[in-house]
Motif scaffolding. Structure first.
Motif, PDB file in Angstrom:
ATOM      1  N   ASN A  38      -0.287  -2.234  -0.579  1.00 19.93           N
ATOM      2  CA  ASN A  38      -0.363  -0.903   0.027  1.00 19.93           C
ATOM      3  C   ASN A  38       1.003  -0.230  -0.102  1.00 19.93           C
ATOM      4  N   ARG A  39       1.228   0.406  -1.252  1.00 22.65           N
ATOM      5  CA  ARG A  39       2.559   0.957  -1.540  1.00 22.65           C
ATOM      6  C   ARG A  39       2.922   2.124  -0.626  1.00 22.65           C
ATOM      7  N   ALA A  40       1.929   2.729   0.016  1.00 19.61           N
ATOM      8  CA  ALA A  40       2.205   3.813   0.958  1.00 19.61           C
ATOM      9  C   ALA A  40       3.022   3.320   2.150  1.00 19.61           C
ATOM     10  N   ASN A 164      -2.987   5.652  11.982  1.00 21.12           N
ATOM     11  CA  ASN A 164      -2.602   5.091  10.683  1.00 21.12           C
ATOM     12  C   ASN A 164      -1.185   4.495  10.744  1.00 21.12           C
ATOM     13  N   GLU A 166       1.686   5.328   9.318  1.00 22.86           N
ATOM     14  CA  GLU A 166       2.799   6.276   9.529  1.00 22.86           C
ATOM     15  C   GLU A 166       2.955   6.582  11.016  1.00 22.86           C
TER      16      GLU A 166
END
Ligand code: ZN
Length: 186
Positions: A38-40, A164, A166
């Protein structure tokens, strides 16, 4: 307490990699080639690192005990995960329920082990996960839990729930600021 660090403990599957889903279960990758990162999560984790947190993954991988994967595949995956997300460490429980080990979450063994190795102040540390087992382990270890909404949240205790990853990171940074302010004004 000098030289104690605060940590953010991260669940692996569903947070740093994107597992498969079969019915009501997440299916962890069985081989290195099945690992889908999950590169985010990379950029938000850099914010936590910049704020001084140790970044530590704790993960249950009973697939080793159940014969679905091997220690070698897990080690290969974890080397890549550690490097990709600039983690400080990864603590893994390879047991199954029937082993009765002290480290399989929701037991707090992995958190205690990490705290001992890295001089971590668990009372001022955080756990980010999509699963109730981590919220329970956090409670057992004295950490603040932040769950990300998922089908695996369960109905038990958690400190915060957010939409989420973030938002979870933003919550940690906000709580750390409040804590700093409280210390300064005490
Ligand atoms: Zn274990």
């Amino acid at each position: 307490m000098f030289n104690m660090r605060n940590a953010v403990f991260l669940e692996r599957d569903g947070i740093l990699n994107l597992p498969g889903v079969e019915g009501a279960y997440q299916i962890a990758p069985r081989t290195f080639n099945e690992l889908n990162l999950n590169r985010a999560a990379i950029a938000p984790l850099q914010e936590l690192k910049a704020a001084g947190f140790a970044l530590i993954v704790t993960t249950n991988q009973p697939g080793v005990s159940r014969g679905h994967t091997s220690r070698r595949e897990i080690d290969l995956m974890h080397r890549l995960i550690e490097r990709t997300f600039s983690l400080d460490d990864i603590f893994t429980c390879l047991h199954d329920d029937s082993d009765g080990c002290p480290c399989r979450k929701p037991k707090p063994g992995l958190f205690r082990e990490a705290a001992h190795k890295w001089q971590i102040d668990l009372d001022h540390s955080f756990v980010i996960s999509d699963k109730w087992q981590d919220a329970r382990a956090a409670q057992n270890a004295g950490c603040t839990s932040i769950l990300i909404q998922s089908p695996w949240n369960g109905g038990g205790h958690h400190d915060f729930i957010v939409a989420n990853f973030e938002r979870a990171v933003a919550k940690v940074l906000q709580l750390q600021l409040q804590n700093t302010f409280n210390c300064l004004s005490a």
